[in-house]
Design a protein around this motif. Structure first.
Motif, short mmCIF file in Angstrom:
data_model
loop_
_atom_site.label_atom_id
_atom_site.label_comp_id
_atom_site.label_asym_id
_atom_site.label_seq_id
_atom_site.Cartn_x
_atom_site.Cartn_y
_atom_site.Cartn_z
N ASP A 8 0.83 5.99 0.04
CA ASP A 8 -0.01 6.61 0.52
C ASP A 8 0.89 7.69 -0.18
O ASP A 8 1.83 7.90 0.14
CB ASP A 8 0.03 7.06 2.16
N ASN A 19 -5.29 6.97 8.23
CA ASN A 19 -5.40 6.32 6.56
C ASN A 19 -5.02 5.54 6.29
O ASN A 19 -5.30 4.15 6.29
CB ASN A 19 -5.94 7.26 6.15
N GLY A 30 1.37 -1.33 0.30
CA GLY A 30 0.02 -0.04 0.25
C GLY A 30 1.02 1.21 0.14
O GLY A 30 2.25 1.28 0.65
N ILE A 33 -3.18 5.08 -2.53
CA ILE A 33 -4.56 6.00 -1.47
C ILE A 33 -3.61 7.31 -1.91
O ILE A 33 -2.35 7.58 -1.58
CB ILE A 33 -4.89 5.77 -0.42
N TYR A 62 -5.98 1.04 6.08
CA TYR A 62 -5.97 0.54 4.83
C TYR A 62 -5.66 -1.03 4.44
O TYR A 62 -5.91 -1.94 4.21
CB TYR A 62 -6.02 1.59 3.83
N ASN A 90 -7.41 -3.87 3.79
CA ASN A 90 -7.10 -5.11 2.32
C ASN A 90 -6.10 -6.21 2.49
O ASN A 90 -6.35 -6.42 1.43
CB ASN A 90 -6.86 -3.95 1.61
#
Length: 448
Positions: free
Chosen positions: A178, A222, A176, A202, A226, A230
């Motif tokens: 950000d 966040n 992930g 994201i 996330y 996920n």
């Protein structure tokens, strides 16, 4: 720190503290300074703030008016400017960014020809020129006027360089990212996709005003949520100009700069790549980090807060790893400044080479609770040097003794005093931070 240039360049609210006229003058000075013996070549990058375009045009006008040729990287991370400057023979580089600050702030960071932050003596000369009532730098004429070149290829070469540093494929690893609606949006996903990761992003849609807004390395909740929701293996959060990186493990725990220094320092020591067996930290690093280093037999040095000071120590002593709790991590073999995407790649290297989850790699480190409160004040120096404030700080320090510490310092980039307490329990931290803030209030230093 100078009148305009702090620990991380000339920064403030756009067209309030930092104006287009200031940017023009910075350009005029740099174009003249580096063009005394040859036609200066200067490269510019910017983040995604609305005002970054305005300052880019102002800098370009000043630079070309002084005879410099200007190469534009467009939206790109700060470390890419540093990379392009040192690898492609530019006289200097300029990054337009206010890093982790809100969108209405902006800044000008100048990088010298070796890829490091500009020397203080040159910054002082720029400040003197900005304050002149009359312009004493001649304007270029005819074919001596500088030109502007689209140089997005420089950013692409930087991306290629990052990809070349990976030691293994990221195939089937769920990552992930950000991107903080900032500079990382042009680089990070492409790098991880190319290396084979299953990449989830994201905050990757900048609109000029959403940079750092409840996202990125300064608002990491966040990403934590996330990653867990996920079922990702790891997450990385960058700041506005992508020179910082914080990580999130597969359980959703924050892996801050201290933990990154620990896992990379330990790994580099095992591989014989930790020069002088030493990691450079700042005075903000956690006591738990130092206890972990002691246990691993790794030496450490402490500098003032600011990656500028970490970098200076590393250069002077030929150290290979250093950084800040906030996520500025410097790998001197590969970069001359903090690099968020590079940091995430180095963390991936440790995960893959050790065949361990990120949570397992840092589980031996016990981080002490730490509370940092930023207090907006009328005058930073006056507040910090107030005798009653100093007495309050000394009282807290004496009571904590060896079981914690207090640190009160001026921000290098904002009109705030930072009050930090580290202790064995959260409630102890809060009590002592409140005690000092109460004195600041009573002495009327705080802006309500």
């Amino acid at each position: 720190m100078g009148k305009y240039f702090g620990t991380d360049g000339f920064r403030g609210e756009a067209n309030v503290d930092l104006t287009v006229t200031d940017a023009y003058k910075v350009g005029r000075f740099l174009g003249h300074y580096y063009g005394k013996e040859h036609k200066a070549k200067i490269v510019i990058g910017k983040d995604t703030r609305r005002s970054s375009y305005m300052f880019e045009y102002s800098l370009v006008a000043g630079l070309t008016a002084s005879g410099a040729d200007v190469y534009l990287l467009h939206v790109t991370p700060t470390p890419s400017v540093s990379y392009v400057v040192r690898s492609e023979g530019f006289d200097c580089g300029i990054m337009i960014s206010a890093s982790h600050n809100p969108y209405y702030d902006n800044g000008i960071k100048v990088i010298n020809g070796n890829g490091y932050k500009l020397e203080a003596e040159i910054e002082n000369k720029i400040e003197e020129y900005i304050d002149l009532n009359e312009d004493n730098i001649p304007l270029a004429k005819r074919d001596n006027i500088g030109c502007t070149v689209d140089y997005s290829i420089g950013r692409h070469r930087y991306i290629g360089y990052l990809i070349s540093l990976a030691t293994r494929s990221f195939k089937n690893i769920k990552v992930g990212l950000d991107c903080s609606n900032g500079s990382a949006s042009t680089v990070a996903k492409g790098v991880f996709d190319t290396l084979g990761a299953k990449t989830y992003t994201i905050n990757n849609e900048p609109d000029g005003t959403n940079i750092n807004e409840n996202c990125g390395s300064t608002h990491i909740k966040n990403l934590q949520k996330y990653v867990v929701e996920n079922g990702l293996d790891v997450g990385f959060a960058y700041d506005g100009d992508a020179d910082r990186c914080l990580a999130v493990d597969e359980l959703g725990n924050i892996i801050d700069g201290d933990l990154i220094l620990y896992l990379c320092g330990k790994y580099m020591k095992e591989k014989g790549e930790l020069n002088n067996n030493t990691v450079v930290t700042t005075i903000m690093s956690n006591l738990g980090l130092y206890k972990a280093f002691d246990r691993e037999g790794i030496a450490y040095e402490k500098t003032a807060v600011g990656d500028k000071y970490v970098n200076e120590n590393m250069i002077q002593n030929s150290h290979s790893l250093g950084g800040e709790q906030s996520g500025h991590i410097i790998f001197s073999k590969h970069a001359t400044t903090g690099d968020g995407v590079l940091t995430s790649l180095k963390i991936m290297e440790v995960i893959l080479e050790k065949k361990m989850k990120l949570s397992e790699l840092v589980k031996e480190v016990k981080i002490y609770p730490q509370l940092l409160v930023n207090v907006k004040v009328k005058d930073k120096k006056e507040a910090r040097e107030d005798l009653d404030v100093q007495k309050a700080v000394e009282k807290v320090s004496a009571e904590l003794a060896s079981e914690g510490r207090i640190l009160v310092r001026e921000s290098g980039t904002e009109p705030v005093i930072r009050v930090m307490v580290e202790a064995s329990k959260d409630e102890i931290c809060k009590k002592y931070v409140d005690d000092v803030i109460e004195v600041l209030k009573r002495k009327q230093h705080i802006i309500e």
